[in-house]
Write an enzyme that holds these catalytic residues in place. Structure first.
Site, PDB file in Angstrom:
ATOM      1  CG  ASP A  30     -53.642 -22.188 -10.413  1.00  0.00           C
ATOM      2  OD1 ASP A  30     -54.617 -22.887  -9.476  1.00  0.00           O
ATOM      3  OD2 ASP A  30     -52.489 -22.821 -10.472  1.00  0.00           O
ATOM      4  CB  ILE A  31     -48.791 -20.014  -9.434  1.00  0.00           C
ATOM      5  CG1 ILE A  31     -47.382 -19.621  -9.867  1.00  0.00           C
ATOM      6  CG2 ILE A  31     -48.602 -21.514  -9.113  1.00  0.00           C
ATOM      7  CD1 ILE A  31     -46.431 -19.325  -8.642  1.00  0.00           C
ATOM      8  CG  ASN A  85     -59.613 -29.938  -6.316  1.00  0.00           C
ATOM      9  OD1 ASN A  85     -60.343 -30.538  -6.999  1.00  0.00           O
ATOM     10  ND2 ASN A  85     -58.676 -29.234  -6.987  1.00  0.00           N
ATOM     11  N   GLY A  91     -57.339 -33.912  -4.405  1.00  0.00           N
ATOM     12  CA  GLY A  91     -56.091 -33.038  -4.681  1.00  0.00           C
ATOM     13  C   GLY A  91     -56.212 -31.637  -4.198  1.00  0.00           C
ATOM     14  CD  GLN A  92     -58.246 -28.187   0.592  1.00  0.00           C
ATOM     15  OE1 GLN A  92     -59.010 -29.225   1.048  1.00  0.00           O
ATOM     16  NE2 GLN A  92     -58.457 -26.933   0.960  1.00  0.00           N
ATOM     17  CG  HIS A  98     -58.498 -22.967  -3.426  1.00  0.00           C
ATOM     18  ND1 HIS A  98     -58.095 -23.347  -2.394  1.00  0.00           N
ATOM     19  CD2 HIS A  98     -58.344 -23.826  -4.546  1.00  0.00           C
ATOM     20  CE1 HIS A  98     -57.484 -24.702  -2.634  1.00  0.00           C
ATOM     21  NE2 HIS A  98     -57.660 -24.900  -3.971  1.00  0.00           N
ATOM     22  CG  HIS A 100     -59.431 -24.960  -8.758  1.00  0.00           C
ATOM     23  ND1 HIS A 100     -58.091 -24.734  -9.357  1.00  0.00           N
ATOM     24  CD2 HIS A 100     -59.512 -25.552  -7.560  1.00  0.00           C
ATOM     25  CE1 HIS A 100     -57.227 -25.472  -8.368  1.00  0.00           C
ATOM     26  NE2 HIS A 100     -58.199 -25.819  -7.406  1.00  0.00           N
TER      27      HIS A 100
HETATM   28  P1  AMP Z   1     -55.538 -27.293  -4.924  1.00  0.00           P
HETATM   29  O1  AMP Z   1     -54.947 -28.224  -5.388  1.00  0.00           O
HETATM   30  O2  AMP Z   1     -57.202 -27.498  -5.123  1.00  0.00           O
HETATM   31  O3  AMP Z   1     -55.621 -26.878  -3.460  1.00  0.00           O
HETATM   32  O4  AMP Z   1     -55.499 -26.016  -5.526  1.00  0.00           O
HETATM   33  C1  AMP Z   1     -54.352 -24.936  -5.223  1.00  0.00           C
HETATM   34  C2  AMP Z   1     -53.992 -24.311  -6.334  1.00  0.00           C
HETATM   35  O5  AMP Z   1     -53.087 -23.058  -5.989  1.00  0.00           O
HETATM   36  C3  AMP Z   1     -52.975 -25.079  -7.490  1.00  0.00           C
HETATM   37  O6  AMP Z   1     -53.801 -24.991  -8.464  1.00  0.00           O
HETATM   38  C4  AMP Z   1     -51.739 -24.212  -7.730  1.00  0.00           C
HETATM   39  O7  AMP Z   1     -51.347 -24.233  -8.895  1.00  0.00           O
HETATM   40  C5  AMP Z   1     -52.398 -22.910  -6.911  1.00  0.00           C
HETATM   41  N1  AMP Z   1     -50.971 -22.308  -6.409  1.00  0.00           N
HETATM   42  C6  AMP Z   1     -50.256 -22.718  -5.511  1.00  0.00           C
HETATM   43  N2  AMP Z   1     -49.738 -21.505  -4.973  1.00  0.00           N
HETATM   44  C7  AMP Z   1     -49.827 -20.359  -5.742  1.00  0.00           C
HETATM   45  C8  AMP Z   1     -49.322 -18.998  -5.932  1.00  0.00           C
HETATM   46  N3  AMP Z   1     -48.541 -18.600  -5.272  1.00  0.00           N
HETATM   47  N4  AMP Z   1     -50.097 -18.215  -6.559  1.00  0.00           N
HETATM   48  C9  AMP Z   1     -51.166 -18.647  -7.457  1.00  0.00           C
HETATM   49  N5  AMP Z   1     -51.639 -20.099  -7.234  1.00  0.00           N
HETATM   50  C10 AMP Z   1     -50.993 -20.923  -6.440  1.00  0.00           C
END
Ligand code: AMP
Ligand code: ZN
Length: 112
Positions: A30-31, A85, A91-92, A98, A100
């Protein structure tokens, strides 16, 4: 699909730090990590959210894939959390389903 961030990561069109890959799944860091280990595990096939998921074996396989990533990261004994999520209220923000995988610190309950 065409504009999906995570489909682009699977396709290699957007860089990500790969942690694991199988025929059907992909895992990357995760970024914006919320724990010492914060990995996103996704099916390569585009499904927007758990609400649209119809393929039970694909979803079950996703959980087992995340479990294997946790094991390989050495988290199995201390424990870890796997979270999906679903929709904005939870919070999605990325609409490609995906899981986490969070670990490496103690976790509170209930989650925020
Ligand atoms: P959610 O909020 O459950 O939809 O999770 C989406 C996740 O994607 C968040 O934790 C972000 O930090 C992560 N995210 C968004 N863009 C990227 C990216 N380019 N590379 C890795 N993780 C990312
Ligand atoms: Zn996608």
């Amino acid at each position: 699909m065409g504009d999906c961030l995570f489909c682009k990561i699977v396709a290699g069109e957007i860089p990500a730090t790969k942690v694991a890959e199988s025929d059907d799944y992909f895992a990357f860091r995760d970024i914006n990590p919320q724990a010492p280990t914060h990995v996103l595990a996704i099916p390569k096939r585009h499904v927007p959210s758990l609400n649209e998921a119809e393929d039970g074996p694909l979803l079950g396989g996703l959980v087992l894939f995340a479990r294997d990533v946790a094991r390989d990261a050495g988290l199995a004994d201390d424990g870890y959390r796997v979270v999906i999520n679903t929709n904005a209220g939870a919070g999605q923000t990325v609409f490609h389903v995906h899981a986490h995988l969070l670990g490496g610190r103690s976790m509170g309950w209930p989650p925020g």
